[in-house]
Design an enzyme around this catalytic site. Structure first.
Site, PDB file in Angstrom:
ATOM      1  N   HIS A  66      28.417  10.657  26.459  1.00  0.00           N
ATOM      2  CA  HIS A  66      29.409   9.861  27.193  1.00  0.00           C
ATOM      3  C   HIS A  66      30.286   9.011  26.266  1.00  0.00           C
ATOM      4  CE1 HIS A  66      26.336   6.479  27.238  1.00  0.00           C
ATOM      5  NE2 HIS A  66      27.443   5.777  27.086  1.00  0.00           N
TER       6      HIS A  66
ATOM      7  N   ASP B  65      22.609  13.699  27.524  1.00  0.00           N
ATOM      8  CA  ASP B  65      23.598  12.707  27.087  1.00  0.00           C
ATOM      9  C   ASP B  65      23.535  12.516  25.572  1.00  0.00           C
ATOM     10  OD1 ASP B  65      25.627  10.900  27.040  1.00  0.00           O
ATOM     11  OD2 ASP B  65      24.727   9.465  28.428  1.00  0.00           O
TER      12      ASP B  65
ATOM     13  N   GLY C 207      28.893  -0.449  23.910  1.00  0.00           N
ATOM     14  CA  GLY C 207      29.118  -0.209  22.490  1.00  0.00           C
ATOM     15  C   GLY C 207      27.842   0.131  21.743  1.00  0.00           C
ATOM     16  N   ASN C 208      26.662  -0.234  22.307  1.00  0.00           N
ATOM     17  CA  ASN C 208      25.383   0.155  21.710  1.00  0.00           C
ATOM     18  C   ASN C 208      25.103   1.643  21.916  1.00  0.00           C
ATOM     19  OD1 ASN C 208      23.931  -2.990  22.225  1.00  0.00           O
ATOM     20  ND2 ASN C 208      23.622  -1.853  20.327  1.00  0.00           N
ATOM     21  N   SER C 209      25.772   2.252  22.889  1.00  0.00           N
ATOM     22  CA  SER C 209      25.517   3.653  23.222  1.00  0.00           C
ATOM     23  C   SER C 209      25.575   4.543  21.988  1.00  0.00           C
ATOM     24  CB  SER C 209      26.549   4.157  24.232  1.00  0.00           C
ATOM     25  OG  SER C 209      26.281   3.682  25.509  1.00  0.00           O
TER      26      SER C 209
END
Length: 247
Positions: A58, A89, A160-162
């Site tokens: 994502h 993901d 933003g940690n994704s």
């Protein structure tokens, strides 16, 4: 879903001329440089092979152009379309130019209650432009709705940690940060605000994804005992990258 919320990319700070991270790698053609005027979002990734970076699907979905900022403030372009797995993901980016040293995945099983560390770039443009470290535990060995491909973790994560690494206290990767529980929706339904309920794709799923795409990840067993979170952060820092998505 009603209960879960992914971690959409944060809006990155402007790339002012000469600012850290704005300069392209030596020899980068002008067309491969970031566009400061583009509509953009950001996420985190980490190095899993020579010139290979892993992140969430994502984070890179719908991106016209992708750039990676390394720990030494080089900006590298991603010239090819990423390989992605929407179910897990996960995504794999080929990033020529040596984005950093390869991180090892943990080979032995993860237990409920183990201490973990996250490292990434949450809320870019609002918080520190540098990476942020948080600590917590593996709360459950399944994710939202008993999702067996994920861990539930208590380490705080934000937009933003994704795509960032979830590490054990030996510095080995045990997962990929992916989402957080939607506290507002849960509070509206139950009247209670959940605390520190976040999720990561299991490292075993990430390893399988890599192998299915022809990449042999570095595997390492984690013995008993813990290193400090600061030591883990210092180890992972050169291997963790900021991802800029331009649409």
């Amino acid at each position: 879903s009603v209960a879960g919320a992914g971690l959409p990319g944060a809006k990155p700070p402007p790339l002012a001329p000469g600012a850290p991270g704005a300069a392209p790698a030596p020899g980068t053609p002008p067309g491969a440089r970031p566009n400061a005027q583009a509509r953009a979002s950001s996420g985190t990734g980490f190095v899993v092979g020579t010139d290979l970076v892993m992140t969430n699907q994502h984070v890179i979905e719908g991106c016209a152009r992708l750039f990676v900022r390394t720990s030494d403030n080089r900006t590298l372009s991603v010239p090819q379309a990423p390989v992605a797995d929407a179910r897990r993901d996960l995504a794999l980016l080929r990033v020529p130019g040596n984005p950093g040293p390869v991180l090892a995945f943990r080979s032995n099983a993860v237990r409920r209650g183990e201490s973990v560390v996250t490292y990434g770039f949450p809320l870019a443009g609002l918080l520190s432009s540098g990476p942020t470290l948080t600590t917590g535990e593996v709360s459950a060995l399944a994710g939202l709705g008993d999702n067996q491909t994920q861990f539930q973790i208590s380490a705080p994560v934000q937009q933003g940690n994704s795509g960032g690494p979830l590490l054990d206290r030996q510095g080995n990767v045990v997962g990929v940060v992916v989402s957080k529980l939607n506290a507002q929706r849960i509070a509206a339904r139950t009247g209670d605000i959940p605390q520190n309920v976040n999720f990561a794709v299991k490292g075993t799923e990430a390893v399988d994804f890599l192998r299915r795409n022809g990449v042999q990840p570095v595997m390492r067993e984690s013995p008993g005992g813990e290193r400090s979170a600061a030591e883990v952060g210092e180890q992972v820092h050169p291997s963790t990258v900021f991802i800029r998505c331009e649409r």
